[in-house]
Design a protein around this motif. Structure first.
Motif, short mmCIF file in Angstrom:
data_model
loop_
_atom_site.label_atom_id
_atom_site.label_comp_id
_atom_site.label_asym_id
_atom_site.label_seq_id
_atom_site.Cartn_x
_atom_site.Cartn_y
_atom_site.Cartn_z
N MET A 127 42.28 30.94 44.96
CA MET A 127 42.71 32.31 45.54
C MET A 127 44.18 32.23 45.27
O MET A 127 44.57 33.32 44.85
CB MET A 127 42.07 32.35 46.64
CG MET A 127 40.23 31.58 46.61
SD MET A 127 40.13 32.58 48.72
CE MET A 127 40.37 34.31 49.01
N MET A 128 45.21 31.44 45.73
CA MET A 128 46.35 31.77 45.89
C MET A 128 47.33 32.10 44.34
O MET A 128 48.21 32.61 44.24
CB MET A 128 47.16 30.50 46.38
CG MET A 128 46.96 30.83 48.07
SD MET A 128 46.84 32.34 48.91
CE MET A 128 48.39 32.09 49.29
N GLN A 129 46.28 31.12 43.54
CA GLN A 129 46.75 31.58 42.11
C GLN A 129 46.20 32.29 41.13
O GLN A 129 46.45 32.84 39.79
CB GLN A 129 46.46 30.26 41.33
CG GLN A 129 46.76 28.88 41.98
CD GLN A 129 48.13 29.02 41.15
OE1 GLN A 129 49.27 29.09 40.74
NE2 GLN A 129 49.14 28.78 42.20
N HIS A 130 45.49 33.17 42.48
CA HIS A 130 44.96 34.60 41.36
C HIS A 130 45.98 35.36 40.30
O HIS A 130 47.00 35.87 40.94
CB HIS A 130 44.34 36.18 42.23
CG HIS A 130 44.19 37.00 41.53
ND1 HIS A 130 42.93 37.45 41.06
CD2 HIS A 130 44.21 38.33 41.59
CE1 HIS A 130 42.94 38.51 39.90
NE2 HIS A 130 43.93 39.35 40.81
N ARG A 131 45.52 36.02 39.25
CA ARG A 131 46.70 36.50 38.28
C ARG A 131 46.15 37.42 37.38
O ARG A 131 44.66 37.58 37.63
CB ARG A 131 47.88 36.19 37.78
CG ARG A 131 48.10 34.77 37.91
CD ARG A 131 49.13 34.08 37.21
NE ARG A 131 47.19 33.23 36.87
CZ ARG A 131 47.81 32.13 35.76
NH1 ARG A 131 49.36 32.31 35.25
NH2 ARG A 131 46.82 31.35 35.47
N SER A 132 46.36 38.46 37.83
CA SER A 132 45.19 39.76 36.24
C SER A 132 45.84 39.43 35.04
O SER A 132 46.66 39.51 34.68
CB SER A 132 46.28 41.44 36.71
OG SER A 132 45.82 40.94 37.80
N ILE A 133 44.57 39.61 34.34
CA ILE A 133 44.63 38.99 32.95
C ILE A 133 44.33 39.90 32.36
O ILE A 133 42.89 40.76 32.38
CB ILE A 133 43.73 37.75 32.73
CG1 ILE A 133 43.82 36.61 33.71
CG2 ILE A 133 43.28 38.00 31.20
CD1 ILE A 133 45.01 35.59 33.03
N ARG A 134 44.84 40.24 30.87
CA ARG A 134 44.64 41.44 29.94
C ARG A 134 45.09 40.75 28.45
O ARG A 134 44.75 41.73 27.77
CB ARG A 134 46.09 42.31 30.39
CG ARG A 134 46.12 42.46 31.73
CD ARG A 134 47.14 44.04 32.29
NE ARG A 134 46.65 44.49 33.44
CZ ARG A 134 47.37 43.98 35.12
NH1 ARG A 134 48.02 43.63 34.73
NH2 ARG A 134 47.71 45.05 35.70
N LYS A 135 44.87 39.49 28.79
CA LYS A 135 44.48 39.33 27.04
C LYS A 135 43.79 38.22 27.49
O LYS A 135 43.86 37.47 27.66
CB LYS A 135 45.11 38.99 26.38
CG LYS A 135 45.42 38.41 25.50
CD LYS A 135 47.39 37.92 24.88
CE LYS A 135 47.04 37.88 22.86
NZ LYS A 135 48.00 37.23 22.38
N TYR A 136 42.60 38.31 26.12
CA TYR A 136 41.61 37.10 26.13
C TYR A 136 41.03 36.58 25.35
O TYR A 136 41.69 37.51 24.05
CB TYR A 136 40.49 38.16 26.77
CG TYR A 136 40.83 38.84 28.17
CD1 TYR A 136 39.81 37.55 29.61
CD2 TYR A 136 41.03 39.89 28.32
CE1 TYR A 136 40.31 38.55 30.55
CE2 TYR A 136 40.56 40.77 29.65
CZ TYR A 136 40.72 40.20 30.50
OH TYR A 136 40.60 40.32 31.76
#
Length: 247
Positions: free
Chosen positions: A8-17
């Motif tokens: 959970m502490m490593q959450h990042r928003s990902i916008r490229k898949y």
């Protein structure tokens, strides 16, 4: 720190898949995990639309403000607060009684239930190696989204969620200092300005590094500018049209 908290502490928003597919089984597993979130009185007042059709994703990307990653992600989940299921239950069991599904309280319950389930699902997705980003832009043109997805009355799109395997490694965005949000035994207003000032310095450094020096606005300035811009003022009328009286 255990494995769950570490993830959970490593959450990042990902916008490229990547083009690696996300299976129907994975989507079902993720949404099932979402269903295990707490729900007020067990009403479970939400529905999830999993959009995989390229044409529909492209249209939703346009309606969300031309956010390309909505079209490019393998699966786009639209999380909807949904009281229509409860309304139908009342019509079946107590057809002659007045019911209060459209109140402000039930609107809040449905919206909170949706958010709790979605965040459970986000954690589940990240535990499987997937990435997500929430899309508030789903509310930019709410009526068009509701029509496209055939949403019933007493249901509205709260936010979208892109889902797929990450094809980028964005840095972690710093959060407010813990004392700015965690208060013990009552709200402690003293020191809040100092906490925000400290965070302004952290965020200015973060933005400067992330943008190569082109941006370094402090967080409080960005938030002030955000509040000065009217946003989605159509929502009250849209919700009324959806059957939410908010009384």
């Amino acid at each position: 720190m255990n494995e769950t908290i570490s993830k959970m502490m490593q959450h990042r928003s990902i916008r490229k898949y990547s083009d690696r597919p996300v299976t129907q089984e994975m989507v079902e597993q993720i949404v099932s995990a979402g269903q295990m979130a707490s729900s007020s009185s067990n009403v479970q007042a939400y529905s999830v639309i999993a959009v995989t059709d390229a044409g529909r994703k492209a249209k939703l990307a346009e309606l969300c403000g031309n956010q390309a990653y909505v079209a490019e992600c393998p699966v786009f989940l639209v999380w909807c607060a949904d009281l229509s299921r409860l309304k139908r239950a009342a019509e079946r069991h107590i057809p002659s009684q007045t019911t209060y599904e459209a109140t402000t309280e039930n609107f809040i319950v449905a919206t909170v239930d949706t958010a709790l389930a979605a965040q459970n699902a986000a954690v589940a997705a990240e535990s499987l190696g997937l990435g997500i980003v929430y899309i508030g832009g789903i509310r930019n043109q709410s009526e068009q989204v509701a029509t496209l997805l055939d949403l019933p009355r007493l249901a509205y799109p709260v936010f979208g969620m892109c889902l797929g395997y990450p094809d980028q490694e964005p840095g972690l965005r710093p959060r407010l200092p813990l004392p700015a949000v965690l208060h013990w035994n009552g709200y402690d207003a003293a020191g809040q300005d100092k906490q925000v000032a400290d965070y302004d310095e952290v965020m200015s450094t973060y933005l400067r590094e992330r943008t190569g020096g082109s941006k370094d606005s402090p967080w409080s300035e960005l938030m002030a500018e955000k509040l000065a811009q009217p946003a989605r003022l159509h929502l009250r009328q849209f919700l009324a049209q959806r059957g939410f009286e908010l009384k």
